[in-house]
Design an enzyme around this catalytic site. Sequence first.
Site, PDB file in Angstrom:
ATOM      1  N   LYS A 188      77.598  55.244  76.931  1.00  0.00           N
ATOM      2  CA  LYS A 188      78.240  55.817  75.741  1.00  0.00           C
ATOM      3  C   LYS A 188      77.379  56.922  75.124  1.00  0.00           C
ATOM      4  CE  LYS A 188      80.964  51.816  74.176  1.00  0.00           C
ATOM      5  NZ  LYS A 188      80.590  50.815  75.181  1.00  0.00           N
TER       6      LYS A 188
ATOM      7  N   GLU B 203      77.051  54.174  65.076  1.00  0.00           N
ATOM      8  CA  GLU B 203      77.838  55.325  64.643  1.00  0.00           C
ATOM      9  C   GLU B 203      78.649  54.932  63.420  1.00  0.00           C
ATOM     10  OE1 GLU B 203      80.199  56.288  68.059  1.00  0.00           O
ATOM     11  OE2 GLU B 203      81.780  54.841  67.550  1.00  0.00           O
TER      12      GLU B 203
ATOM     13  N   ARG C   4      87.427  54.098  85.207  1.00  0.00           N
ATOM     14  CA  ARG C   4      88.162  53.197  86.090  1.00  0.00           C
ATOM     15  C   ARG C   4      89.628  53.219  85.685  1.00  0.00           C
ATOM     16  NH1 ARG C   4      88.888  48.761  82.681  1.00  0.00           N
ATOM     17  NH2 ARG C   4      87.348  48.572  81.033  1.00  0.00           N
TER      18      ARG C   4
END
Length: 540
Positions: free
Chosen positions: A2, A86, A177
């Site tokens: 990430k 975040e 994916r």
Amino acid sequence: SKSACKALAAQHGVPTLPGYSGEDQSDARFAAEAERIGFPLMVKATAGGGGRGMRLAREAAELPGALASARAEALSSFGSDELLIERALLQPRHVEIQVFADAHGNCIHLGERDCSVQRRNQKIIEESPSPAVDAALRERMGACAVALALAAGYVGAGTVEFLLEGGEFYLMEMNTRLQVEHPVTEALTALDLVALQIAVARGEPLPIAQADVKLQGHAIEVRLCAEDAEFVPHTGRVDGLAWPPHASFSSSNGHTGLRIDHALEAGSEVTPHYDSMLAKLIVHAPTRAEALAKLSSALAQTAVSGLPTNRALLQACARHPVFASGQALVPFLATHGGELREAIAAAEAQALPLALAAWGANAASNWPNALPCNFLRASRLAVNGKTRELLWQELGGHELMLASGDLEARFFVQRVGKGNFQVRQIAEDGDPSALQRVSVLAGTVQVNGTEFAIQDRSFEPPERKAAAGSQHALLAPFNGKVVALHAAPGQTVKLGEPLVVIESMKLQHNISAPRDGVVGELRVTVGAQVAPKAVLLTFL
């Protein structure tokens, strides 16, 4: 990763939330960065997805616990305890863009999916198109998703996930994916994404360009999971199955607009070693309203007996006015969970008498030709896990008398096939109510989509009831692995205080103190596998 994804996104104009994902992973650095960013904050594992390793910290005091919990789950799930923080959005939608890229420099997107209905940060309902995304916003989000995939040199199927709030969107991550919810995109595009993924992996160029992508109608997918209405996972044996008629069990939706992906059969064992999802029901229709109606009907005709499922909760979600109007946000279940459970309880109270009547007819030998009986039959039943005493009598002429708790009434019960009945309650003035269809399937009785797990316990000894307030041990509520202990012998604990963390079906669950007390003996260690009702610790 990430953190690497967010850095790449920032370089290519993809909106991201302010945060920190540096190499210094100390609590002190995270605390300092949190003050800079501001609360509320979301703590995330950088290496994984699926909602694991995510914790919300609304204020500074919650940050150390969120970091510790997220680290432990991230390490257990992904082999890495690296985190990022975040800014948290408290009222967002979760909207993701399906992308496909080949090895020849081509990349397209296939529209968005709205995945806002979640529990424990894991999706249970997905739909496309999103009720909140118009053509202009779709173009902007799609362009950002494609730009990110191209910047990474990505090849294959992927999903770029965003948080959407107030018309602005922010990158969360990219899932590299094909995802659980890809069938809704297949329904709208008429593309086989599995076949397309394999073709791209073979080195073939994408067979379509962005201009060729056409989105037709509305599609919704729900995840049927082995868990109860409180989201507690359950293991066990599948005793019986009933699926809606005319459902497709292939990658093509056919002409019915109903597809079911599953690998269940009677006798299947649901273990704690995998995700709790049992099946996916996907509906496709010209409009969202028609898709919702089709979904509600399909769920009403679905039954899995032998262990609890979230089927009733999914049906209640589909019927809730906030979801039905397209207004569901990520906190939908947290905000409206009580209403949903009340709706389920109300439906169960109304349907239970009919369910018991059908059970009695099914238990009677040779119904409806059973002769009238002068004697009451006594049965002890476990109905959704709760013991219920039942008196019933065959009256002849398709009629049955039941008495159980506050219920005492006559019923007309007509068999309409193996395990299927038409039932109505006969009022005291003789005026019958409308016939209701009831199905009896291997321990499950279903009335118009409301289901009951019913087992005959008549020939088993009554359960011994512990004296009130005599809880001397903390028991495991389900199968799983002990991943953390927050208790020690001699420790004073308060009601509701987390004492043991058990991981089951890829989720971590806090097992809390059932009362105030003092811990006596620890009976488990970190890493131990425990069964339901295993003693975790004792109280003095």
